[in-house]
Write a protein that holds these residues in place. Sequence first.
Motif, PDB file in Angstrom:
ATOM      1  N   GLY A 270       0.800  -0.790  -0.468  1.00 42.85           N
ATOM      2  CA  GLY A 270      -0.275   0.035  -0.193  1.00 42.85           C
ATOM      3  C   GLY A 270       0.797   0.803  -0.293  1.00 42.85           C
ATOM      4  N   LEU A 271       0.100   2.409  -0.046  1.00 43.25           N
ATOM      5  CA  LEU A 271       0.916   3.371   0.687  1.00 43.25           C
ATOM      6  C   LEU A 271       1.398   4.457   1.727  1.00 43.25           C
ATOM      7  N   HIS A 272       2.762   4.909   2.043  1.00 43.27           N
ATOM      8  CA  HIS A 272       3.750   5.181   2.937  1.00 43.27           C
ATOM      9  C   HIS A 272       3.837   6.714   2.936  1.00 43.27           C
ATOM     10  N   LYS A 273       4.099   7.483   3.270  1.00 42.29           N
ATOM     11  CA  LYS A 273       4.428   8.810   3.524  1.00 42.29           C
ATOM     12  C   LYS A 273       5.835   8.584   2.794  1.00 42.29           C
ATOM     13  N   ASN A 274       6.443   8.441   2.832  1.00 40.85           N
ATOM     14  CA  ASN A 274       7.372   7.770   1.510  1.00 40.85           C
ATOM     15  C   ASN A 274       7.309   8.237  -0.039  1.00 40.85           C
ATOM     16  N   ASP A 275       5.988   7.743   0.174  1.00 37.28           N
ATOM     17  CA  ASP A 275       5.707   7.542  -1.480  1.00 37.28           C
ATOM     18  C   ASP A 275       5.280   9.001  -1.866  1.00 37.28           C
ATOM     19  N   PHE A 276       4.494   9.752  -0.285  1.00 38.40           N
ATOM     20  CA  PHE A 276       4.480  11.007  -0.931  1.00 38.40           C
ATOM     21  C   PHE A 276       5.023  11.863  -1.295  1.00 38.40           C
ATOM     22  N   ILE A 277       6.359  12.070  -0.176  1.00 35.62           N
ATOM     23  CA  ILE A 277       7.490  12.382  -0.266  1.00 35.62           C
ATOM     24  C   ILE A 277       8.651  12.121  -1.801  1.00 35.62           C
ATOM     25  N   CYS A 278       8.235  11.030  -2.119  1.00 38.43           N
ATOM     26  CA  CYS A 278       8.623  11.167  -3.690  1.00 38.43           C
ATOM     27  C   CYS A 278       8.402  11.489  -4.727  1.00 38.43           C
ATOM     28  N   ALA A 279       6.865  11.385  -4.979  1.00 37.87           N
ATOM     29  CA  ALA A 279       6.444  11.768  -5.731  1.00 37.87           C
ATOM     30  C   ALA A 279       6.196  13.555  -5.700  1.00 37.87           C
ATOM     31  N   ALA A 280       6.668  13.904  -4.072  1.00 37.72           N
ATOM     32  CA  ALA A 280       7.128  15.829  -4.199  1.00 37.72           C
ATOM     33  C   ALA A 280       8.440  15.315  -5.422  1.00 37.72           C
ATOM     34  N   LYS A 281       8.902  15.082  -5.265  1.00 33.90           N
ATOM     35  CA  LYS A 281      10.370  15.234  -5.369  1.00 33.90           C
ATOM     36  C   LYS A 281      10.146  14.773  -7.028  1.00 33.90           C
ATOM     37  N   CYS A 282       9.539  13.979  -7.084  1.00 32.63           N
ATOM     38  CA  CYS A 282       9.207  13.919  -8.873  1.00 32.63           C
ATOM     39  C   CYS A 282       9.078  15.504  -9.225  1.00 32.63           C
ATOM     40  N   ASP A 283       7.833  15.768  -9.050  1.00 34.77           N
ATOM     41  CA  ASP A 283       7.842  17.126  -9.262  1.00 34.77           C
ATOM     42  C   ASP A 283       8.284  18.416  -9.568  1.00 34.77           C
ATOM     43  N   GLN A 284       9.241  18.388  -8.303  1.00 35.74           N
ATOM     44  CA  GLN A 284      10.490  19.306  -8.452  1.00 35.74           C
ATOM     45  C   GLN A 284      11.389  18.778  -9.515  1.00 35.74           C
ATOM     46  N   LEU A 285      11.870  17.646  -9.354  1.00 37.95           N
ATOM     47  CA  LEU A 285      12.831  17.046 -10.989  1.00 37.95           C
ATOM     48  C   LEU A 285      12.136  17.617 -11.575  1.00 37.95           C
ATOM     49  N   TYR A 286      10.370  17.352 -12.297  1.00 38.69           N
ATOM     50  CA  TYR A 286      10.204  18.019 -13.556  1.00 38.69           C
ATOM     51  C   TYR A 286       9.554  19.412 -14.018  1.00 38.69           C
ATOM     52  N   HIS A 287       9.700  20.261 -12.335  1.00 39.16           N
ATOM     53  CA  HIS A 287       9.602  21.583 -13.280  1.00 39.16           C
ATOM     54  C   HIS A 287      11.508  21.949 -13.097  1.00 39.16           C
ATOM     55  N   VAL A 288      12.130  21.707 -12.535  1.00 36.51           N
ATOM     56  CA  VAL A 288      13.518  21.900 -12.965  1.00 36.51           C
ATOM     57  C   VAL A 288      13.766  22.192 -14.621  1.00 36.51           C
ATOM     58  N   GLY A 289      13.689  20.858 -14.728  1.00 31.88           N
ATOM     59  CA  GLY A 289      13.829  20.232 -16.004  1.00 31.88           C
ATOM     60  C   GLY A 289      15.188  19.939 -16.544  1.00 31.88           C
TER      61      GLY A 289
END
Length: 114
Positions: free
Chosen positions: A94-113
Amino acid sequence: MLHELRCEACRAGAAGALTNQQLQELLFELDGWRIVTRESVPQLEKTFQFSNFKKAWSFSERVANLADQQNHHPSILAEWGKVTVTWWTHSLHGLHKNDFICAAKCDQLYHVGD
């Protein structure tokens, strides 16, 4: 902010699976992510758009590097013009807080480009 946090160790049988209320609160902090259920396992997923395959592949590599740094590994599907990233905690089924942390980090990577 979630993207500033680091994943914590998570093992089978450990406490940490999120309640529905916690899931919704954390999901509210993310942009465009959704919870999907596959084989009774809730997963966090988002598709990122790109103008070509090379940019999609480059983003996939950045996500892979992030995953190794956090010791938490998603499913990454790279296609022409898009990358779908799916996070879930295998040991908890299932889902853990780690999954949401990594999702937010993915968004940061995407916006940095590139």
